[in-house]
Design a protein around this motif. Structure first.
Motif, PDB file in Angstrom:
ATOM      1  N   UNK A  53       0.969  -0.972   0.150  1.00  0.00           N
ATOM      2  CA  UNK A  53      -0.785  -0.004   0.299  1.00  0.00           C
ATOM      3  C   UNK A  53       0.634   1.798  -0.152  1.00  0.00           C
ATOM      4  N   UNK A  54       1.224   2.702  -0.574  1.00  0.00           N
ATOM      5  CA  UNK A  54       1.098   3.454  -0.715  1.00  0.00           C
ATOM      6  C   UNK A  54       0.259   4.321   0.088  1.00  0.00           C
ATOM      7  N   UNK A  55       0.622   5.043   0.870  1.00  0.00           N
ATOM      8  CA  UNK A  55      -0.120   5.686   2.082  1.00  0.00           C
ATOM      9  C   UNK A  55      -0.328   7.612   1.161  1.00  0.00           C
ATOM     10  N   UNK A  56      -1.341   7.712   1.188  1.00  0.00           N
ATOM     11  CA  UNK A  56      -1.534   9.302   0.645  1.00  0.00           C
ATOM     12  C   UNK A  56      -2.287  10.323   1.601  1.00  0.00           C
ATOM     13  N   UNK A  57      -2.257  11.338   1.598  1.00  0.00           N
ATOM     14  CA  UNK A  57      -2.279  12.130   2.832  1.00  0.00           C
ATOM     15  C   UNK A  57      -3.923  12.391   2.572  1.00  0.00           C
ATOM     16  N   UNK A  58      -4.458  12.415   3.579  1.00  0.00           N
ATOM     17  CA  UNK A  58      -5.551  13.327   3.564  1.00  0.00           C
ATOM     18  C   UNK A  58      -6.220  14.915   2.544  1.00  0.00           C
ATOM     19  N   UNK A  59      -7.229  14.705   1.738  1.00  0.00           N
ATOM     20  CA  UNK A  59      -7.435  15.387   0.959  1.00  0.00           C
ATOM     21  C   UNK A  59      -8.949  16.472   1.751  1.00  0.00           C
ATOM     22  N   UNK A  60      -9.064  17.860   1.084  1.00  0.00           N
ATOM     23  CA  UNK A  60     -10.325  18.643   0.998  1.00  0.00           C
ATOM     24  C   UNK A  60     -11.460  18.307   0.609  1.00  0.00           C
ATOM     25  N   UNK A  61     -11.005  17.267  -0.180  1.00  0.00           N
ATOM     26  CA  UNK A  61     -11.620  16.974  -1.945  1.00  0.00           C
ATOM     27  C   UNK A  61     -13.292  16.865  -1.691  1.00  0.00           C
ATOM     28  N   UNK A  62     -13.534  16.236  -0.363  1.00  0.00           N
ATOM     29  CA  UNK A  62     -15.355  16.038  -0.399  1.00  0.00           C
ATOM     30  C   UNK A  62     -15.698  16.967   0.385  1.00  0.00           C
ATOM     31  N   UNK A  63     -15.103  18.150   1.353  1.00  0.00           N
ATOM     32  CA  UNK A  63     -15.499  19.456   1.672  1.00  0.00           C
ATOM     33  C   UNK A  63     -15.798  19.890   0.366  1.00  0.00           C
ATOM     34  N   UNK A  64     -14.956  20.106  -0.671  1.00  0.00           N
ATOM     35  CA  UNK A  64     -14.623  21.134  -1.884  1.00  0.00           C
ATOM     36  C   UNK A  64     -16.518  20.226  -2.423  1.00  0.00           C
ATOM     37  N   UNK A  65     -16.495  18.944  -2.622  1.00  0.00           N
ATOM     38  CA  UNK A  65     -17.415  18.658  -3.839  1.00  0.00           C
ATOM     39  C   UNK A  65     -18.888  19.311  -2.628  1.00  0.00           C
ATOM     40  N   UNK A  66     -18.413  19.595  -1.650  1.00  0.00           N
ATOM     41  CA  UNK A  66     -20.015  19.748  -0.949  1.00  0.00           C
ATOM     42  C   UNK A  66     -20.027  21.164  -0.741  1.00  0.00           C
ATOM     43  N   UNK A  67     -18.697  22.346  -0.346  1.00  0.00           N
ATOM     44  CA  UNK A  67     -19.005  23.882  -0.872  1.00  0.00           C
ATOM     45  C   UNK A  67     -19.708  23.771  -2.793  1.00  0.00           C
ATOM     46  N   UNK A  68     -19.233  23.146  -3.418  1.00  0.00           N
ATOM     47  CA  UNK A  68     -19.742  23.287  -4.909  1.00  0.00           C
ATOM     48  C   UNK A  68     -21.318  23.387  -4.481  1.00  0.00           C
ATOM     49  N   UNK A  69     -22.278  22.253  -3.680  1.00  0.00           N
ATOM     50  CA  UNK A  69     -23.409  22.130  -3.938  1.00  0.00           C
ATOM     51  C   UNK A  69     -23.626  22.886  -2.754  1.00  0.00           C
ATOM     52  N   UNK A  70     -23.460  24.193  -2.099  1.00  0.00           N
ATOM     53  CA  UNK A  70     -24.264  25.377  -1.490  1.00  0.00           C
ATOM     54  C   UNK A  70     -23.472  24.696  -0.128  1.00  0.00           C
ATOM     55  N   UNK A  71     -23.456  23.412   0.297  1.00  0.00           N
ATOM     56  CA  UNK A  71     -23.074  23.156   1.710  1.00  0.00           C
ATOM     57  C   UNK A  71     -22.311  23.631   2.566  1.00  0.00           C
ATOM     58  N   UNK A  72     -22.593  23.933   3.544  1.00  0.00           N
ATOM     59  CA  UNK A  72     -21.621  24.518   4.478  1.00  0.00           C
ATOM     60  C   UNK A  72     -22.113  25.562   5.441  1.00  0.00           C
ATOM     61  N   UNK A  73     -21.388  25.373   6.708  1.00  0.00           N
ATOM     62  CA  UNK A  73     -20.772  24.810   7.215  1.00  0.00           C
ATOM     63  C   UNK A  73     -19.870  23.586   7.457  1.00  0.00           C
ATOM     64  N   UNK A  74     -19.042  22.794   7.057  1.00  0.00           N
ATOM     65  CA  UNK A  74     -18.549  21.683   7.277  1.00  0.00           C
ATOM     66  C   UNK A  74     -18.005  20.981   7.878  1.00  0.00           C
ATOM     67  N   UNK A  75     -18.093  20.269   9.000  1.00  0.00           N
ATOM     68  CA  UNK A  75     -16.990  19.720  10.176  1.00  0.00           C
ATOM     69  C   UNK A  75     -16.894  18.585   9.630  1.00  0.00           C
ATOM     70  N   UNK A  76     -15.521  17.495   9.866  1.00  0.00           N
ATOM     71  CA  UNK A  76     -15.050  16.410  10.213  1.00  0.00           C
ATOM     72  C   UNK A  76     -15.474  16.693  12.277  1.00  0.00           C
ATOM     73  N   UNK A  77     -15.093  14.997  12.399  1.00  0.00           N
ATOM     74  CA  UNK A  77     -14.811  15.097  13.903  1.00  0.00           C
ATOM     75  C   UNK A  77     -14.097  13.118  14.119  1.00  0.00           C
ATOM     76  N   UNK A  78     -13.654  13.261  15.112  1.00  0.00           N
ATOM     77  CA  UNK A  78     -12.560  12.196  15.208  1.00  0.00           C
ATOM     78  C   UNK A  78     -12.783  11.487  16.508  1.00  0.00           C
ATOM     79  N   UNK A  79     -12.449  10.279  16.779  1.00  0.00           N
ATOM     80  CA  UNK A  79     -11.734  10.097  18.785  1.00  0.00           C
ATOM     81  C   UNK A  79     -10.794  10.126  18.381  1.00  0.00           C
ATOM     82  N   UNK A  80     -10.581   9.957  20.546  1.00  0.00           N
ATOM     83  CA  UNK A  80      -9.405   9.283  20.775  1.00  0.00           C
ATOM     84  C   UNK A  80      -9.116   8.612  21.536  1.00  0.00           C
ATOM     85  N   UNK A  81      -8.378   7.111  22.050  1.00  0.00           N
ATOM     86  CA  UNK A  81      -8.844   6.827  23.516  1.00  0.00           C
ATOM     87  C   UNK A  81      -9.765   5.445  23.807  1.00  0.00           C
ATOM     88  N   UNK A  82     -10.457   4.829  22.547  1.00  0.00           N
ATOM     89  CA  UNK A  82     -11.038   3.790  22.924  1.00  0.00           C
ATOM     90  C   UNK A  82     -10.911   2.176  22.706  1.00  0.00           C
TER      91      UNK A  82
END
Length: 276
Positions: A53-82
């Motif tokens: 596997x070749x690791x790639x960095x995360x992108x803002x592509x999904x957020x920009x696609x939503x922006x083009x549809x007029x969707x905003x604000x857009x949040x990302x969420x994650x947790x640590x410590x399960x």
């Protein structure tokens, strides 16, 4: 007797070459080219094996696609410590500024502590950020999955502005009062989730360092409450603290609430111990 000039030179060359004809100029040029190709091959970067596997960095592509549809604000969420035996689950929600995204965002697990700390400061300075905790008591009452989803939803609600769309890492969507998309492996794919993973990880690590200072001998500041030999030894020697998760089998055993001989109970408790 006729003596032809130059007849002795090839004989001399043959003698120096073990009786063989000396190589021609074209042969020497060909050998030099082959040697050059071999050296170039040695200096070239090694090729990855097929299937690696070749690791790639995360992108803002999904957020920009939503922006083009007029969707905003857009949040990302994650947790640590399960997975740890002690400490809370820490959830973070982040709304990135599309025009001021910190460079180098990545899944927090791929980053060094030093790099996480730098990115944490940049994220908090340039984005909308909120954090929520699910304490051990809630984890023991609801189980680790439900407690994690609860903390994620609380983090989104705590944002300074209400998002219209939330990307959450994992398989499960959360009740955030808006559209929510679950992205498996999202912390390595979606920039907003990656930012949230960094905030959650740094926040929890710093909290566990504080718990380590408050409870000397457990090593919380080093292992962050995870299942490592140092932690098991401390449990045997000092017993659990109020910050330990009583529903996790190693803690239950240390408390005498889970008999080693009861394999069914042990299996039920171990099922609650989830990986990162």
């Amino acid at each position: 007797m006729l003596i032809m000039a130059g007849m002795n030179r090839p004989a001399s060359a043959r003698a120096q070459n073990g009786g063989k004809e000396p190589p021609s100029k074209s042969t020497l040029r060909k050998k030099a080219a082959e040697d050059k190709d071999k050296n170039a091959a040695k200096d070239a970067a090694p090729r990855l094996p097929l299937g690696e596997e070749i690791l790639s960095r995360p992108t803002f592509r999904r957020e920009r696609a939503a922006l083009k549809r007029g969707v905003w604000p857009i949040a990302g969420c994650d947790e640590a410590g399960r997975g740890p035996l002690a400490g809370p689950v820490v959830a973070a929600a982040v709304i990135l500024d599309p025009n001021n995204i910190p460079r180098g965002l990545d899944d927090s697990k791929r980053l060094t502590p030093e790099r996480r700390a730098v990115l944490y400061e940049r994220i908090c300075a340039r984005a909308q950020v909120a954090v929520a905790l699910a304490p051990p008591a809630r984890i023991d009452r609801d189980n680790i999955l439900r407690a994690s989803l609860w903390a994620l939803a609380r983090a989104v609600v705590a944002l300074p502005v209400k998002p219209a769309l939330v990307f959450v890492d994992g398989r499960d969507r959360i009740d955030a009062g808006c559209d929510c998309q679950a992205v498996i492996g999202g912390d390595g794919l979606v920039a907003s989730i990656a930012a949230a993973s960094i905030v959650a990880k740094v926040t929890r690590d710093r909290l566990m360092a504080c718990l380590g200072a408050a409870h000397p001998g457990y090593g919380f500041e080093r292992h962050m409450g995870y299942s490592v030999p140092e932690h098991f030894e401390a449990l045997d020697r000092l017993g659990p603290t109020i910050h330990h998760r009583r529903s996790f089998s190693p803690v239950a055993i240390a408390l005498g609430e889970l008999g080693l001989g009861n394999s069914a109970d042990a299996d039920d408790a171990i099922a609650d111990v989830l990986p990162l």
